[in-house]
Write an enzyme that holds these catalytic residues in place. Structure first.
Site, mmCIF file in Angstrom:
data_model
loop_
_atom_site.group_PDB
_atom_site.id
_atom_site.type_symbol
_atom_site.label_atom_id
_atom_site.label_comp_id
_atom_site.label_asym_id
_atom_site.label_seq_id
_atom_site.Cartn_x
_atom_site.Cartn_y
_atom_site.Cartn_z
ATOM 1 N N ARG A 153 -55.889 19.488 -14.920
ATOM 2 C CA ARG A 153 -55.534 19.014 -16.060
ATOM 3 C C ARG A 153 -54.452 18.069 -15.302
ATOM 4 N NH1 ARG A 153 -53.345 22.521 -21.283
ATOM 5 N NH2 ARG A 153 -52.308 23.049 -19.130
ATOM 6 N N LYS A 173 -49.754 16.604 -20.216
ATOM 7 C CA LYS A 173 -48.215 17.344 -19.626
ATOM 8 C C LYS A 173 -46.972 16.736 -19.420
ATOM 9 C CE LYS A 173 -48.692 22.596 -19.937
ATOM 10 N NZ LYS A 173 -47.574 22.291 -21.785
ATOM 11 N N GLU A 223 -50.161 19.076 -33.272
ATOM 12 C CA GLU A 223 -50.422 20.344 -32.727
ATOM 13 C C GLU A 223 -48.671 20.764 -32.558
ATOM 14 O OE1 GLU A 223 -50.843 18.591 -28.152
ATOM 15 O OE2 GLU A 223 -49.702 20.231 -28.307
HETATM 16 C C1 COI Z 1 -46.987 26.793 -22.357
HETATM 17 O O1 COI Z 1 -48.228 27.406 -22.816
HETATM 18 O O2 COI Z 1 -47.967 27.250 -20.234
HETATM 19 C C2 COI Z 1 -47.021 25.728 -22.076
HETATM 20 O O3 COI Z 1 -46.885 24.744 -20.801
HETATM 21 C C3 COI Z 1 -45.942 25.742 -23.472
HETATM 22 C C4 COI Z 1 -44.600 25.041 -23.137
HETATM 23 C C5 COI Z 1 -43.700 26.922 -22.685
HETATM 24 C C6 COI Z 1 -43.475 24.436 -22.821
#
Ligand code: COI
Length: 341
Positions: free
Chosen positions: A83, A185, A221
């Site tokens: 990803r 992300k 989401e």
């Molecule tokens: C995750 O679930 O690892 C995320 O990146 C979400 C978040 C805590 C920003």
């Protein structure tokens, strides 16, 4: 396995300094190589760094588990490695080779094994993050990049752990724009979610449910997680593409729901209106694991789902997923990777 003297029973999801982190650098048109463990701590950065001025940065999130076999394992780390390739490409950051990423993650965990919470007490959250370091005054990709992997022992993301969530479907904010960066992300996606989540919490909600920017009938989401709805034997989650984040837990739940619960899984358009009358709604993510949604408010009206109780599929799927992650049950998929013996 020796452990740090930490109050393991009261871990939340917060910052905790560990022994070491991984640090590597890469020139703009060069390659990632070298790098290594350094003491955990602050870093020095130019005020003109690309990331500080133009948000050129992306991250990942995964966890290490102290398993029932008394060893430490990772869950599908190769999915995160894949990803971050997509995320770096979208933000013009030199692509991190999956082997380089996985080696860094494993080394950090191996050097911080005593910070991995004991079996059943939590997890070691692993945060790989990469950003444009070089000074960049004009809007352009930076000429040098830094990759850091740090960790923190964590407990539940939401206080109260498995209590069903109370969400507000946002009328005022979208998470991302169509053809934007919602499917990667990028750090900027999370900065855009700060004001909505602060307002939601002030209003007594746990999180924000975002609607699609070009069609607000459709759900996208939750700020920190993907979303699912079960209606009878059908399990629906928003299809990828567009601005949905391809969650590792999302993908695992789609597989487990079909294989273990015999549900018909559908990746499609998820209508907000359908959520209100669903048999159950839940969200998934590395941080949130699988957490039921008990209430959704929209236009000042509160809709209670499944009497506000934990859903059956969410409960079962969470047990199976966590069972695999903690090596309590068989892992027929090869999802678990040991990092200690
Ligand atoms: C995750 O679930 O690892 C995320 O990146 C979400 C978040 C805590 C920003």
């Amino acid at each position: 396995m020796n452990k740090q003297n930490i109050d393991w029973d009261n871990l939340g999801f917060s910052v905790y300094p560990t022994r070491s982190m991984w640090q590597g650098t890469c020139p703009a048109k060069g390659e990632w190589n070298g790098g290594g463990l350094v003491p955990y701590g602050n870093i020095e950065i130019s005020p003109v760094a690309g990331v500080l001025n133009y948000g050129q940065g992306v991250f990942e999130g995964l966890k290490a588990y102290h398993s029932a076999k008394d060893r430490v394992v990772l869950f599908r780390p190769e999915m995160n490695a894949q990803r971050i390739v997509g995320s770096t490409n979208r933000l013009c950051i030199p692509e991190i080779p999956p082997d380089y990423f996985l080696n860094a993650v494993k080394q950090v965990v191996q050097d911080n094994l005593d910070f991995v919470p004991p079996y059943g007490k939590g997890e070691l959250y692993i945060r790989p993050v990469v950003w444009g370091t070089a000074p960049t005054l004009g809007v352009a990709p930076a000429r040098e990049y830094t990759f850091i992997v740090y960790t923190a022992p964590v407990g539940p993301y939401f206080k109260g752990n498995k209590k069903p969530l109370n969400l507000i479907a946002s009328e005022s904010y979208h998470r991302t724009a169509p053809k934007g960066i919602g499917n990667v992300k990028a750090i900027g996606n999370y900065s855009a979610s700060l004001q909505p989540v602060v307002e939601a919490k002030a209003g007594g909600f746990d999180e924000v449910l975002y609607l699609k920017a070009d069609d607000e009938r459709i759900v996208e989401e939750v700020g920190s997680a993907n979303i699912f709805m079960r209606q009878g034997n059908k399990l629906v989650t928003p299809k990828l593409g567009g601005s949905i984040l391809p969650g590792v837990t999302r993908n695992s739940i789609l597989i487990l729901a079909e294989d273990k619960l015999g549900l018909d899984v559908v990746e499609g358009d998820l209508l907000l209106e359908d959520l209100f009358s669903a048999d159950e709604v839940f969200c998934t993510g590395t941080a949130v694991v699988v957490t039921s949604v008990g209430q959704i408010s929209y236009h000042g009206e509160t809709h209670t789902i499944q009497d506000g109780e934990m859903g059956e599929a969410a409960t079962e799927l969470r047990q199976i997923l966590v069972g695999i992650q903690r090596e309590e049950i068989e892992d027929p998929y090869g999802w678990v990777t040991p990092v200690s013996s």
